[in-house]
Design an enzyme around this catalytic site. Structure first.
Site, mmCIF file in Angstrom:
data_model
loop_
_atom_site.group_PDB
_atom_site.id
_atom_site.type_symbol
_atom_site.label_atom_id
_atom_site.label_comp_id
_atom_site.label_asym_id
_atom_site.label_seq_id
_atom_site.Cartn_x
_atom_site.Cartn_y
_atom_site.Cartn_z
ATOM 1 N N GLY A 34 -65.742 -29.572 -83.604
ATOM 2 C CA GLY A 34 -65.185 -28.289 -83.193
ATOM 3 C C GLY A 34 -64.163 -27.763 -84.181
ATOM 4 O O GLY A 34 -63.793 -28.437 -85.150
ATOM 5 N N ASP A 35 -63.727 -26.537 -83.964
ATOM 6 C CA ASP A 35 -62.719 -25.871 -84.810
ATOM 7 C C ASP A 35 -63.220 -25.683 -86.237
ATOM 8 O O ASP A 35 -62.422 -25.629 -87.175
ATOM 9 C CB ASP A 35 -61.407 -26.670 -84.828
ATOM 10 C CG ASP A 35 -60.884 -26.959 -83.430
ATOM 11 O OD1 ASP A 35 -60.792 -26.010 -82.643
ATOM 12 O OD2 ASP A 35 -60.604 -28.134 -83.139
ATOM 13 N N LYS A 38 -66.516 -21.298 -86.378
ATOM 14 C CA LYS A 38 -67.746 -20.634 -85.941
ATOM 15 C C LYS A 38 -67.515 -19.158 -85.674
ATOM 16 O O LYS A 38 -68.380 -18.312 -85.922
ATOM 17 C CB LYS A 38 -68.268 -21.304 -84.657
ATOM 18 C CG LYS A 38 -68.654 -22.759 -84.819
ATOM 19 C CD LYS A 38 -69.156 -23.353 -83.523
ATOM 20 C CE LYS A 38 -68.067 -23.482 -82.478
ATOM 21 N NZ LYS A 38 -67.006 -24.423 -82.866
ATOM 22 N N GLY A 39 -66.317 -18.844 -85.151
ATOM 23 C CA GLY A 39 -66.030 -17.460 -84.781
ATOM 24 C C GLY A 39 -66.168 -16.501 -85.940
ATOM 25 O O GLY A 39 -66.619 -15.362 -85.772
ATOM 26 N N GLY A 62 -61.819 -22.097 -78.386
ATOM 27 C CA GLY A 62 -61.121 -20.888 -78.820
ATOM 28 C C GLY A 62 -61.174 -20.712 -80.313
ATOM 29 O O GLY A 62 -61.253 -21.676 -81.064
ATOM 30 N N HIS A 63 -61.158 -19.473 -80.733
ATOM 31 C CA HIS A 63 -61.114 -19.179 -82.163
ATOM 32 C C HIS A 63 -60.539 -17.788 -82.365
ATOM 33 O O HIS A 63 -60.454 -16.985 -81.435
ATOM 34 C CB HIS A 63 -62.508 -19.291 -82.792
ATOM 35 C CG HIS A 63 -63.544 -18.442 -82.128
ATOM 36 N ND1 HIS A 63 -64.440 -18.965 -81.239
ATOM 37 C CD2 HIS A 63 -63.804 -17.121 -82.186
ATOM 38 C CE1 HIS A 63 -65.222 -17.999 -80.783
ATOM 39 N NE2 HIS A 63 -64.863 -16.870 -81.350
ATOM 40 N N VAL A 320 -56.283 -22.954 -81.207
ATOM 41 C CA VAL A 320 -56.030 -21.620 -80.668
ATOM 42 C C VAL A 320 -55.804 -21.690 -79.165
ATOM 43 O O VAL A 320 -54.984 -20.978 -78.604
ATOM 44 C CB VAL A 320 -57.219 -20.681 -80.993
ATOM 45 C CG1 VAL A 320 -57.046 -19.327 -80.326
ATOM 46 C CG2 VAL A 320 -57.358 -20.521 -82.487
ATOM 47 N N ARG A 326 -54.343 -30.642 -85.040
ATOM 48 C CA ARG A 326 -55.611 -31.319 -85.272
ATOM 49 C C ARG A 326 -55.436 -32.455 -86.265
ATOM 50 O O ARG A 326 -54.700 -32.308 -87.236
ATOM 51 C CB ARG A 326 -56.652 -30.332 -85.798
ATOM 52 C CG ARG A 326 -56.939 -29.186 -84.848
ATOM 53 C CD ARG A 326 -57.816 -28.122 -85.484
ATOM 54 N NE ARG A 326 -57.917 -26.952 -84.622
ATOM 55 C CZ ARG A 326 -57.945 -25.697 -85.054
ATOM 56 N NH1 ARG A 326 -57.861 -25.451 -86.348
ATOM 57 N NH2 ARG A 326 -58.035 -24.692 -84.202
ATOM 58 N N GLY A 435 -66.635 -20.063 -96.669
ATOM 59 C CA GLY A 435 -65.394 -19.418 -96.254
ATOM 60 C C GLY A 435 -64.243 -19.839 -97.142
ATOM 61 O O GLY A 435 -64.009 -21.030 -97.342
#
Length: 1011
Positions: A34-35, A38-39, A62-63, A320, A326, A435
């Site tokens: 996760g994190d 993806k958003g 969340g993102h 988020v 993390r 990214g």
């Protein structure tokens, strides 16, 4: 969003298909824990989508998405919520906390989202999350004690438990007969109350709350299964599914029990939306360039050291949703190979590559071993993972080259491209996006044809250069058909490859080792009993079915080399003295005296200028140990002020690079060359003085000589500088001895009443400071070559402390010696003060030496074309920077008014000196934990900043001139080129071709930053 070939095959293979052109669904999934970001990819794809869907999970994910400077936070809402033309679906596989969903909607409304009520639909089959679910989640987690799972305590697990025990409550229940809903809710609360007696809450208050929420959400609650399948049948809709969490948190495939409560893999998209598998098109896996995990659970590549903390800070690694930090570690390709096997990714999105920018080396996990035996699959039980040994492949970083401003794959640093290509090769999946920042613009989309085209051009140029060298050096010793063989090898290159191999083979004309044998990759020692199957090289070969081999490999000479550390303490001291002495003794004394109008104040200004230079140099020494880069001000503003505000630091670093490259350094070198020429010719010609044309020609000849020396050998340029320093000091000592003898003889009449006639213009003193500080120009010179200094944490500050006081004493005694021979009037009317013209030439040599390094660092930051980041592959000299600065200096030799050049130089330089002192101040707060060998007290730092402001403002008040306005305009004019070529990274074809030609034909290689 095109459909994948497998989806097309599945459709075509169907026996009967009543809908010939249905839409295919694109799915975006997290490939780690996760994190991953993806958003951002979903936001990019959603701009072209008609429907964006959430298929599982709740608001435990969340993102953030940044669009046009506005940041939107999404937890339960799909990532197309802020797009006006996009329908958003929360599927039946999700669990929904309605009160918190309302808050999320209102928060995004406040940031400009409008007309959302007609674009948001919730499945009538989605289950509801209540407050007692959240309380239960916390109680269960607390009951686990030290074995807690690290859940978000959002009630997600208990809600899915209610779904599994078949007493859960769905949206359709809330929309139906409300008394029946209320009764179900009371029964569910009582069920949990029996299991957890400590459960608190007013169930009747909750019922009233949901009665209002039923009316609020009624228009949005529909049968999303029918709606979505009808959109697929329609064939005109582009449909995007965003997975929450990630595959390694999947309840079936993740590191159980440290997982979430839903299926976060590709199967969850089918069950969570009622989506037929045959309509699935592309499946994009989102991968962070390193690995992170929030909460508890196994983490084989976790870094519990300063590198992990660096990744956490630079990558802003905190959730988020929960705000929890993390855990960070190296990229784990074993894990990614496992998640790819489950999901069948058609392409990858590699995010946050820019977070790795400051690392000297980067590791990638490629193998898990237990007791010396390689594991063939990812372990099913976390209990068996604590004794796993991880093997890594180590890559050199691209420290000093920021990726955050890159906008194409080819503009990325060479080592960054190698890193990306290795990931592709290992997994057999192409990377489609990279990214490099937070903004939407910072998502690079890779164009494979462009990449192959660039590689082809490089190979053609390489072949041409090799064969020209063969003809010139070896004559007929090689086979006559050698070039033809290589040319046909090139023509046979498989242009349809989707992934470019990164392992170079040895070409017939190349003596460079392959990547597998070089320092680019170092693998841990393999046990003697291990077979070839255990090697990284064999694993690379094993994916040949996915990635076809390239018969040539990337043989173009684009590997990086490093400047050598050849300056010790003695060389460092001589470097500073060599640049400083050579201008002031032979140019500035008259200027200082003219502005002060008295001998006494003149000497005071000389010492004050030395003190200011020493204080400034100490500030530079402090930031130089924090940011140990070549290029001084360029690096300090980019990374120092950039640590406070990245864009501001980037703009200021660029403006200095622009001004320094085009004006400041060439002006300084031109002044010194003209000074040398003037005094050299005056010593051999009659009293009429040399003609200006001859002075300019001599200066140009001297510059051409220095360009050749600095291009051919760094050691020769350094030895030449030391030779000049010995000559300068010897001559100055002779002058001082003569002056002391005259003082002993009583010739002190010019020193008596030394302050008589002192100027009454306080701002005019600034002009005297300009002339005096010009004489100390070079106090910051060693910072421009920090990467070439042996033991810079010691030798940088120590060289400054030894060199500057020594120069101050020499200057003071030399000026006193002048006044034992000449009166104030005689000195002001004299055109020649000293006869050591070689001093100015030595200063020009040192200035050119440092100026080339400024060009190199500016190019590494993306402010200049790539060729200037290169050095000669054998001589290890920054030839492009030397030539550029040398020829600019020749151009500046055309005007002959040295005083005007000095005024302009000092005005522009002190603007940037002040900004660099500000960067030092910033680093005291943003880089508190950096290893500082020397730390300038905060008040002194503030004082030197105020002095800088004074030296910029005072001349504008005391002697306003159009020249200062022109100087400011020239500096700001650089912004015209900043936006298109630096910020937007627009690449002109002609510049790209010229870069490739120069780098390849002249045997240049990119200079690797090695700190």
């Amino acid at each position: 969003m095109t459909s994948h070939s497998s989806a097309i095959h599945r459709r075509n293979s169907a026996a009967v298909h009543p809908f010939p052109n249905p839409s295919t669904v694109v799915i975006v999934l997290g490939a780690q824990w996760g994190d991953e970001g993806k958003g951002k990819l979903v936001d990019l794809l959603a701009s072209e989508a008609d429907i964006v869907c959430r298929c599982q999970g709740g608001n435990n994910a969340g993102h953030s998405v940044v669009v046009d400077g506005v940041e939107y936070d999404f937890h339960m809402l799909p990532s197309g919520f802020h797009l006006q033309n996009c329908v958003n679906i929360i599927g039946n596989g999700c669990v929904v906390n309605l009160p918190e969903l309302v808050e999320e909607i209102k928060k995004n409304e406040s940031r400009g989202v409008t007309d959302w009520s007609q674009r948001l639909f919730i499945s009538d089959r989605a289950h509801l999350v209540f407050d007692f679910h959240k309380q239960t989640d916390g109680l269960i987690e607390r009951g686990r004690g030290t074995s807690s799972l690290g859940t978000t305590k959002k009630g997600i697990g208990p809600t899915y438990s209610s779904k599994a025990t078949r007493n859960g409550i769905r949206m359709i229940d809330l929309m139906g007969d409300f008394p029946i809903f209320a009764e179900k809710l009371r029964n569910l609360f009582n069920y949990y109350k029996l299991t957890f007696p400590d459960l608190e809450g007013d169930i009747e208050k909750t019922i009233e709350q949901f009665k209002a929420l039923a009316d609020y959400f009624r228009p949005m609650t529909i049968d999303t299964i029918a709606y979505l399948n009808q959109a697929i049948i329609d064939g005109s809709k582009k449909i995007l599914v965003e997975g929450a969490n990630a595959t390694m948190l999947d309840i079936d495939f993740g590191t159980y029990p440290y997982v979430t409560s839903s299926n976060c893999s590709v199967g969850g998209a089918c069950t969570g939306l009622g989506l037929p598998p045959k309509h699935i098109g592309d499946i994009y896996g989102v991968v962070k360039a390193y690995t992170t995990r929030v909460g508890d659970g196994v983490f084989p590549t976790e870094l519990k050291n300063e590198i992990g903390e660096h990744l956490q800070t630079r990558g802003r690694e905190w959730g988020v949703t929960t705000g929890r930090k993390r855990r960070c570690g190296w990229l784990d390709l074993v894990l990614l190979k496992y998640t790819n096997m489950i999901n069948g990714f058609t392409a990858l999105c590699l995010t946050k590559l820019d977070t790795l920018d400051e690392l000297a080396e980067i590791k990638v996990a490629t193998t898990y071993k237990r007791n010396g035996v390689e594991l063939t699959s990812f372990p099913a039980s976390v209990d068996t993972m604590h004794d796993i040994d991880v093997e890594y492949v180590t890559f050199p970083g691209w420290r000093g080259r920021s990726t955050s401003e890159c906008r194409t794959f080819n503009s990325l640093p060479h080592n960054a491209r190698l890193y990306v290509q290795f990931i592709e090769q290992y997994l057999g999946v192409p990377v489609k996006w990279i990214g490099v920042g937070k903004d939407r613009m910072a998502m690079l989309k890779l164009n494979r044809n462009d990449i192959l085209s660039t590689e082809c051009k490089k190979r053609i140029m390489f072949i041409m250069r090799i064969n020209i060298q063969t003809i010139l050096l070896d004559g007929c010793q090689h086979e006559n058909n050698h070039f033809i063989i290589m040319f046909f090898q090139f023509l046979n290159l498989n242009i349809n490859n989707q992934v470019i191999p990164i392992t170079p083979s040895l070409s017939p004309c190349s003596s460079s080792p392959s990547l597998a044998d070089s320092d680019f990759i170092h693998q841990r020692h393999v046990h003697p009993s291990a077979t070839a199957l255990d090697t990284v090289e064999h694993r690379r070969a094993s994916i040949a079915s996915v990635v076809h081999p390239d018969p040539l490999g990337p043989v173009a000479p684009n590997d990086e080399v490093t400047l050598k550390r050849h300056l010790g303490l003695f060389s460092g001291v001589c470097f500073i003295i060599g640049i400083i002495i050579g201008s002031g003794i032979f140019v500035s004394p008259k200027g200082v005296l003219r502005e002060t109008q008295s001998v006494g104040l003149c000497l005071v200004i000389w010492m004050a200028c030395g003190s200011v230079s020493l204080l400034g140099a100490l500030c530079y020494a402090e930031i130089g140990t924090v940011i140990p880069r070549n290029g001084a001000e360029v690096a300090y503003m980019k990374e120092g002020i950039g640590s406070l505000h990245e864009r501001t630091g980037d703009i200021l670093g660029y403006l200095f690079s622009w001004t320094n490259t085009l004006i400041l350094k060439p002006t300084s070198i031109a002044v010194l060359s003209l000074t040398f020429s003037q005094y050299f010719l005056s010593g051999i010609m009659d009293d009429c003085g040399p003609p200006q044309e001859l002075v300019k020609m001599t200066a140009v000849f001297a510059l051409l000589m220095l360009i050749n020396v600095n291009s051919l050998s760094v050691s020769a340029a350094n030895r030449l500088n030391i030779l000049f320093v010995i000559c300068k000091i010897s001559t100055i000592v002779t002058v001082i001895i003569a002056g002391l003898v005259r003082i002993g003889q009583g010739h002190t009449q010019n020193l008596q009443n030394g302050f008589a006639g002192t100027t009454s213009k306080p701002f005019g003193v600034a002009l005297a400071f300009y002339s005096g500080l010009w004489a100390y120009d070079g106090w910051n010179s060693l910072n421009s070559v920090t990467e070439e200094l042996k033991n810079p944490k010691r030798n940088l500050w120590l060289s400054i402390v030894l060199a500057l006081p020594f120069v101050m004493i020499l200057y003071l005694l030399t000026n006193i010696s002048y006044f034992t021979v000449m009166s104030k009037g005689a000195l002001l009317s004299s055109n020649a003060v000293a006869v050591v013209y070689m001093g100015a030439l030595g200063s020009a040599n040192g200035s050119l030496f440092g100026a080339a390094r400024y060009c190199m660092v500016s190019s590494q930051y993306g402010y200049l074309p790539e060729v200037f980041a290169c050095i000669h592959s054998r001589r290890l000299t920054p030839v492009p920077g030397v030539v550029l600065q040398g020829f600019f200096a020749i151009a500046f030799c055309l005007p002959s008014n040295i005083d005007s050049l000095i005024d302009f130089f000092s005005f522009a330089a002190w603007i940037f000196y002040g900004l660099t002192f500000t960067a030092t101040l910033c680093c005291k707060f943003t880089k508190k934990n950096a290893n500082r060998v020397i730390s300038v007290p905060l008040p002194l730092n503030v004082i030197i900043i105020l002095i800088s402001i004074y030296l910029v403002v005072a001349p504008l008040i005391a002697a306003p001139s159009i020249g200062f306005l022109v100087a400011g305009a020239l500096i700001l004019f650089g912004l015209v080129f900043y936006y298109p070529f630096v910020y937007r990274k627009i690449e002109l074809t002609i510049i790209t071709k010229l870069n490739v030609f120069l780098i390849t034909f002249f045997g240049l290689k990119r200079a690797q930053v090695k700190i």
